[in-house]
Motif scaffolding. Structure first.
Motif, PDB file in Angstrom:
ATOM      1  N   GLY A 140       0.854  -1.260  -0.224  1.00 53.34           N
ATOM      2  CA  GLY A 140       0.096  -0.006   0.109  1.00 53.34           C
ATOM      3  C   GLY A 140       0.828   1.438   0.090  1.00 53.34           C
ATOM      4  N   PHE A 141       2.073   1.260   0.423  1.00 54.75           N
ATOM      5  CA  PHE A 141       3.020   2.448   0.756  1.00 54.75           C
ATOM      6  C   PHE A 141       3.299   3.007  -0.810  1.00 54.75           C
ATOM      7  N   LYS A 142       3.005   2.234  -1.812  1.00 58.65           N
ATOM      8  CA  LYS A 142       3.392   2.651  -3.147  1.00 58.65           C
ATOM      9  C   LYS A 142       2.328   3.656  -3.599  1.00 58.65           C
ATOM     10  N   SER A 143       0.809   3.567  -3.200  1.00 57.43           N
ATOM     11  CA  SER A 143      -0.294   4.235  -3.403  1.00 57.43           C
ATOM     12  C   SER A 143      -0.444   5.275  -2.743  1.00 57.43           C
ATOM     13  N   LEU A 144       0.323   6.390  -3.156  1.00 58.60           N
ATOM     14  CA  LEU A 144       0.124   7.672  -2.607  1.00 58.60           C
ATOM     15  C   LEU A 144      -0.953   8.486  -3.001  1.00 58.60           C
ATOM     16  N   LYS A 145      -1.189   9.350  -1.748  1.00 61.83           N
ATOM     17  CA  LYS A 145      -2.485   9.941  -1.829  1.00 61.83           C
ATOM     18  C   LYS A 145      -2.284  11.613  -2.027  1.00 61.83           C
ATOM     19  N   SER A 146      -3.580  11.990  -2.546  1.00 63.56           N
ATOM     20  CA  SER A 146      -3.822  13.493  -2.982  1.00 63.56           C
ATOM     21  C   SER A 146      -2.408  13.998  -3.506  1.00 63.56           C
ATOM     22  N   ILE A 147      -2.430  13.622  -4.801  1.00 64.23           N
ATOM     23  CA  ILE A 147      -1.357  13.746  -5.876  1.00 64.23           C
ATOM     24  C   ILE A 147      -1.487  15.183  -6.372  1.00 64.23           C
ATOM     25  N   VAL A 148      -0.327  15.949  -6.474  1.00 63.09           N
ATOM     26  CA  VAL A 148      -0.337  17.331  -7.016  1.00 63.09           C
ATOM     27  C   VAL A 148       0.489  17.421  -8.289  1.00 63.09           C
ATOM     28  N   ARG A 149       1.518  16.383  -8.346  1.00 65.53           N
ATOM     29  CA  ARG A 149       2.494  16.321  -9.389  1.00 65.53           C
ATOM     30  C   ARG A 149       2.958  14.895 -10.212  1.00 65.53           C
ATOM     31  N   PHE A 150       3.036  14.948 -11.419  1.00 61.87           N
ATOM     32  CA  PHE A 150       3.506  13.724 -12.015  1.00 61.87           C
ATOM     33  C   PHE A 150       4.717  14.231 -12.929  1.00 61.87           C
ATOM     34  N   SER A 151       5.747  13.617 -12.587  1.00 65.51           N
ATOM     35  CA  SER A 151       6.857  13.991 -13.579  1.00 65.51           C
ATOM     36  C   SER A 151       7.575  12.882 -14.043  1.00 65.51           C
ATOM     37  N   PHE A 152       7.541  12.929 -15.441  1.00 64.88           N
ATOM     38  CA  PHE A 152       8.325  11.916 -16.288  1.00 64.88           C
ATOM     39  C   PHE A 152       9.577  12.126 -16.093  1.00 64.88           C
ATOM     40  N   VAL A 153      10.303  11.047 -15.735  1.00 63.94           N
ATOM     41  CA  VAL A 153      11.751  11.414 -15.308  1.00 63.94           C
ATOM     42  C   VAL A 153      12.697  10.058 -15.980  1.00 63.94           C
ATOM     43  N   ARG A 154      13.910  10.428 -15.982  1.00 59.90           N
ATOM     44  CA  ARG A 154      14.960   9.559 -16.703  1.00 59.90           C
ATOM     45  C   ARG A 154      15.395   8.451 -15.471  1.00 59.90           C
ATOM     46  N   GLU A 155      15.533   9.019 -14.322  1.00 61.86           N
ATOM     47  CA  GLU A 155      16.155   8.165 -13.032  1.00 61.86           C
ATOM     48  C   GLU A 155      14.894   7.714 -12.027  1.00 61.86           C
ATOM     49  N   ARG A 156      15.360   6.762 -11.590  1.00 61.95           N
ATOM     50  CA  ARG A 156      14.503   5.923 -10.691  1.00 61.95           C
ATOM     51  C   ARG A 156      14.045   6.754  -9.507  1.00 61.95           C
ATOM     52  N   PRO A 157      12.933   7.145  -9.241  1.00 65.22           N
ATOM     53  CA  PRO A 157      12.690   8.345  -8.268  1.00 65.22           C
ATOM     54  C   PRO A 157      12.947   7.023  -6.645  1.00 65.22           C
ATOM     55  N   VAL A 158      13.328   8.096  -5.829  1.00 65.48           N
ATOM     56  CA  VAL A 158      13.341   7.229  -4.363  1.00 65.48           C
ATOM     57  C   VAL A 158      12.137   7.608  -3.467  1.00 65.48           C
ATOM     58  N   GLY A 159      11.493   6.755  -3.223  1.00 68.71           N
ATOM     59  CA  GLY A 159      10.060   6.814  -2.416  1.00 68.71           C
ATOM     60  C   GLY A 159      10.358   7.404  -1.023  1.00 68.71           C
ATOM     61  N   PHE A 160       9.392   8.006  -0.388  1.00 66.41           N
ATOM     62  CA  PHE A 160       9.277   8.466   0.985  1.00 66.41           C
ATOM     63  C   PHE A 160       9.796   7.339   1.914  1.00 66.41           C
ATOM     64  N   TRP A 161       9.338   6.249   1.917  1.00 67.53           N
ATOM     65  CA  TRP A 161       9.774   5.335   2.857  1.00 67.53           C
ATOM     66  C   TRP A 161      11.030   4.351   2.553  1.00 67.53           C
ATOM     67  N   GLU A 162      11.456   4.488   1.413  1.00 68.53           N
ATOM     68  CA  GLU A 162      12.819   3.998   0.892  1.00 68.53           C
ATOM     69  C   GLU A 162      13.785   4.997   1.422  1.00 68.53           C
ATOM     70  N   ASP A 163      13.367   6.454   1.223  1.00 68.19           N
ATOM     71  CA  ASP A 163      14.340   7.224   1.678  1.00 68.19           C
ATOM     72  C   ASP A 163      14.463   7.428   3.070  1.00 68.19           C
ATOM     73  N   ILE A 164      13.534   6.935   4.059  1.00 66.86           N
ATOM     74  CA  ILE A 164      13.726   7.035   5.302  1.00 66.86           C
ATOM     75  C   ILE A 164      14.346   5.698   5.912  1.00 66.86           C
ATOM     76  N   GLN A 165      14.057   4.564   5.183  1.00 71.23           N
ATOM     77  CA  GLN A 165      14.430   3.161   5.567  1.00 71.23           C
ATOM     78  C   GLN A 165      14.937   2.337   4.319  1.00 71.23           C
TER      79      GLN A 165
END
Ligand SMILES: Nc1nc2c(c(=O)[nH]1)N[C@H]1C(S)=C(S)[C@@H](COP(=O)(O)O)O[C@H]1N2
Ligand SMILES: [Mo]
Length: 327
Positions: free
Chosen positions: A243-268
């Protein structure tokens, strides 16, 4: 997750389930007979308010797509709307009241990065460009509980098409709102842990995952605009991932070259990764993922690989050897 980790699977069901869920269940059962569910439950004002004055209310309910139904009973709305992970509004599951501060109009969404032409679109303008449908999906949290939710929304593939990504775009990076004025979880003065967290909440998918037919942008649930605590006015649901992949209340979709680091991945990063595909055989470092507690039922059932959606998504990962696909 990190902060209030349930050692849920080790302790009795009765202790693992927050009291309010139990109260609602008892009251639900009592009320069901009398046919007065809506009036019998406390704390329902927020939910009723959610649809009030919402310019999209007339779009609901949308027809159910019969291809996406599941064998389990739908989780009662009263349980779903009072058991939420939404750290912007607190670290417990009881964030429904606090989340009513979220203002869902105006709601502007940015589409940027490697696209033909970046643009901003209001939620109602976006809703006018898509066809809403209802899909009943299993929803599995990494904390080993699950629900069955009748979402309303549209395939993310439609948003990818509207964005017109360039071939350089390999991932979609998504962001939740950042507004400490309304989100106490984003205010260190309210929660000392808040300044340690990498706000805003970010998640990402590969372009192929984003375009998969299962990947759903949710704007409604239970036949009306989605409740604030569930991620109004637009959130993601990837039912084969935790479920943590399914983010809420989205304001931005960016199409990018690099793999994004998610909130929880960033923390732990040792515990939460980019792929986060559901797999009963790969335990979380601190608990088993073999079974899950089905909220509102008292049942504990075996967890399925890809949360039961392997026929749709297993092919996405065929060539991804050496990747940590299940954390
Ligand atoms: N912005 C944001 N999105 C989020 C979260 C969060 O804390 N903030 N929690 C995630 C987690 S861990 C889960 S399990 C689901 C919970 O969704 P639900 O409350 O609708 O069940 O939302 C996900 N999306
Ligand atoms: Mo979660």
């Amino acid at each position: 997750m990190l902060i209030k980790i349930a050692r849920g699977w080790e302790i009795p069901e009765r202790l693992a389930t927050p009291e309010p869920v139990f109260m609602n269940r008892r009251q639900l059962m009592a009320a069901a007979g009398a046919g007065t569910i809506a009036m019998a439950l406390p704390g329902m004002g927020g939910r009723a308010r959610a649809a009030e004055g919402d310019p999209s209310a007339g779009l609901y309910p949308a027809g159910r797509n019969p291809q996406y139904t599941v064998e389990r009973a739908i989780t009662p709305e009263e349980i779903n709307t009072h058991y939420n992970n939404f750290y912007e509004f607190g670290s417990t599951k009881q964030v429904a009241e606090a989340a009513q501060q979220l203002k869902t109009r105006p709601w502007e969404i940015e589409i940027d990065g490697e696209v033909e032409k970046p643009f901003t679109i209001g939620i109602d303008e976006l809703l006018a460009k898509v066809t809403l449908e209802e899909r009943v999906y299993r929803h599995r949290c990494v904390e080993a509980w699950s629900m069955v939710v009748p979402w309303t929304g549209f395939p993310m593939a439609k948003l990818v098409a509207l964005a017109k990504p360039l071939s350089a775009a390999k991932y979609v990076r998504m962001e939740t709102f950042l507004d400490p004025d309304i989100a106490p979880g984003q205010r260190p003065s309210v929660f000392p842990w808040a300044n340690k967290l990498p706000w805003p909440y970010v998640e990402g998918l590969t372009i192929e995952e984003a375009a998969n037919e299962l990947t759903f942008l949710v704007t409604g649930a239970y036949g009306k605009p989605v409740a604030r605590q569930m991620g109004a006015p637009i959130r993601l649901h990837t039912p084969w991932k935790y479920g943590f992949k399914s983010l809420k209340s989205i304001v931005r979709f960016s199409f990018v070259r690099e793999r994004p680091v998610g909130f929880w991945e960033d923390i732990q990063a040792r515990e939460y990764g980019f792929w986060a595909n559901v797999n009963p055989e790969v335990p979380h470092p601190r608990w088993s993922q073999a079974t899950e507690r089905v909220l509102g039922t008292g049942d504990r059932v075996p967890t399925r690989i890809f949360n039961g959606y392997g026929e749709y998504v297993a092919d996405l990962y065929k060539d991804k050897t050496g990747e940590k696909l299940f954390m």
